[in-house]
Design an enzyme around this catalytic site. Structure first.
Site, PDB file in Angstrom:
ATOM      1  N   ASP A  38      -7.210  -2.393  14.407  1.00  0.00           N
ATOM      2  CA  ASP A  38      -8.605  -2.676  14.014  1.00  0.00           C
ATOM      3  C   ASP A  38      -8.708  -3.970  13.206  1.00  0.00           C
ATOM      4  O   ASP A  38      -9.749  -4.256  12.611  1.00  0.00           O
ATOM      5  CB  ASP A  38      -9.202  -1.492  13.240  1.00  0.00           C
TER       6      ASP A  38
ATOM      7  N   GLU B  81      -9.585  -1.868   5.644  1.00  0.00           N
ATOM      8  CA  GLU B  81     -10.227  -1.508   6.903  1.00  0.00           C
ATOM      9  C   GLU B  81     -11.490  -2.342   7.127  1.00  0.00           C
ATOM     10  O   GLU B  81     -11.977  -2.987   6.188  1.00  0.00           O
ATOM     11  CB  GLU B  81     -10.566  -0.015   6.875  1.00  0.00           C
TER      12      GLU B  81
ATOM     13  N   HIS C 254      -7.005  -4.796  10.509  1.00  0.00           N
ATOM     14  CA  HIS C 254      -6.807  -4.718   9.052  1.00  0.00           C
ATOM     15  C   HIS C 254      -5.508  -5.401   8.607  1.00  0.00           C
ATOM     16  O   HIS C 254      -4.567  -5.522   9.384  1.00  0.00           O
ATOM     17  CB  HIS C 254      -6.855  -3.268   8.554  1.00  0.00           C
TER      18      HIS C 254
ATOM     19  N   ASP D 144       0.820  -1.216   0.000  1.00  0.00           N
ATOM     20  CA  ASP D 144       0.000   0.000   0.000  1.00  0.00           C
ATOM     21  C   ASP D 144       0.853   1.265   0.000  1.00  0.00           C
ATOM     22  O   ASP D 144       2.072   1.212   0.168  1.00  0.00           O
ATOM     23  CB  ASP D 144      -0.965   0.000   1.201  1.00  0.00           C
TER      24      ASP D 144
HETATM   25  P1  PGA Z   1       2.399  -1.106  12.583  1.00  0.00           P
HETATM   26  O1  PGA Z   1       1.193  -1.108  11.550  1.00  0.00           O
HETATM   27  O2  PGA Z   1       3.343  -2.154  12.126  1.00  0.00           O
HETATM   28  O3  PGA Z   1       3.013   0.274  12.465  1.00  0.00           O
HETATM   29  O4  PGA Z   1       1.822  -1.369  13.921  1.00  0.00           O
HETATM   30  C1  PGA Z   1       0.641  -2.338  11.174  1.00  0.00           C
HETATM   31  C2  PGA Z   1      -0.538  -2.135  10.265  1.00  0.00           C
HETATM   32  O5  PGA Z   1      -1.269  -1.143  10.406  1.00  0.00           O
HETATM   33  O6  PGA Z   1      -0.767  -2.989   9.404  1.00  0.00           O
END
Ligand code: PGA
Length: 260
Positions: free
Chosen positions: A136, A143, A138, A67
């Site tokens: 959350d 999302e 994801h 992404d």
């Molecule tokens: P993070 O993000 O590794 O910074 O905790 C993970 C994600 O949102 O997929």
């Protein structure tokens, strides 16, 4: 789904890097799916170490990132282009033309997303996809509510994600609201999935993904439907898993298991 619980973040990073290295040893021209965020940093450091000290070779590798934020130029310190260059690409020998990261600044998102999907196909599909997990639930920026069949597309970030990622920006207002992300369906086509999670903040999301119902409300739960998915969790991230003892028992018994 295999669940590997590691005592520390470093042990988790090493265990996941070991799997990526194995894939590369078996298939030097493997297609790697890359993730950003704080979670995979240790994994990238370990792969860089293996490249330097153990001659792990990336010269035939192709990569696709999950992404990118919409609106950030590639030179922006919080863009995923910048992140990948600084934390991984500039330290290994992947040919520039083999690196793919979604564009956050294209003038035609729909056309770009279609091209990205086509490009993955042309390269033979993703052999191993690295994933983090959001608080959350994801994967990538899929999302809650994202279709489990979704493809690469423009996505509006959830407030929770904007809150979580505000730590990287000077203020919450600076966090982009939109992103371009591989879909759950795109991710599910990778031949092998490695999901990493560390820290107590991820414990609920990990439990929901591994042991909850398969649901678009927790897009990481789609991994339950994948035939080769491994979840690597450090101790705090594994703390809400009900079947934790069983997962640890499986790992302890693995060396003696009959060879398939
Ligand atoms: P993070 O993000 O590794 O910074 O905790 C993970 C994600 O949102 O997929």
């Amino acid at each position: 789904m295999e669940v590997i619980i590691c005592k520390t973040y470093d042990a988790m990073s090493r265990a996941a890097a070991e799997v990526v290295a194995q894939v590369l040893n078996e298939k030097p021209n493997a297609v790697l799916g890359m993730a950003t965020g704080s979670t995979p940093l240790g994994l990238y450091q370990e792969l860089v170490r293996m490249h330097r000290e153990e001659s792990l070779d990336f010269s035939q590798v192709t990569t696709f990132n999950l992404d990118e934020y919409v609106g950030l130029p590639t030179t922006h310190e919080q863009s995923y282009h910048y992140f990948m260059h600084e934390n991984f690409f500039k330290h290994v020998n992947i040919p520039k033309q083999n690196i793919h990261i979604p564009s956050g600044t294209t003038s035609n998102y729909r056309a770009f997303c279609q091209w990205y999907e086509k490009r993955i196909d042309e390269c033979g599909g993703i052999d191993v996809q690295i994933l983090g997990i959001g608080s959350d639930g994801h994967i990538a920026f899929n999302e809650p509510g994202s279709s489990l069949s979704s493809r690469t597309r423009l996505k509006t970030l959830a407030k929770q994600t904007i809150d979580d990622n505000a730590r990287f920006f000077d203020s919450r207002e600076q966090v982009p609201v939109y992103a371009i992300t591989m879909g759950v369906g795109t991710i599910m086509e990778a031949r092998k999935l490695l999901l990493l999670a560390n820290g107590a903040k991820k414990a609920e999301a990990v439990a929901a993904a591994v042991e909850g119902p398969v649901s678009s409300m927790v897009t990481a739960s789609a991994l339950q439907m994948h035939e080769d998915a491994t979840v690597f969790a450090d101790d705090p991230a594994a703390s809400k898993l009900k079947m934790r003892e069983y997962y640890e028992w499986i790992q302890a018994k693995k060396p003696d298991a009959p060879r398939v």
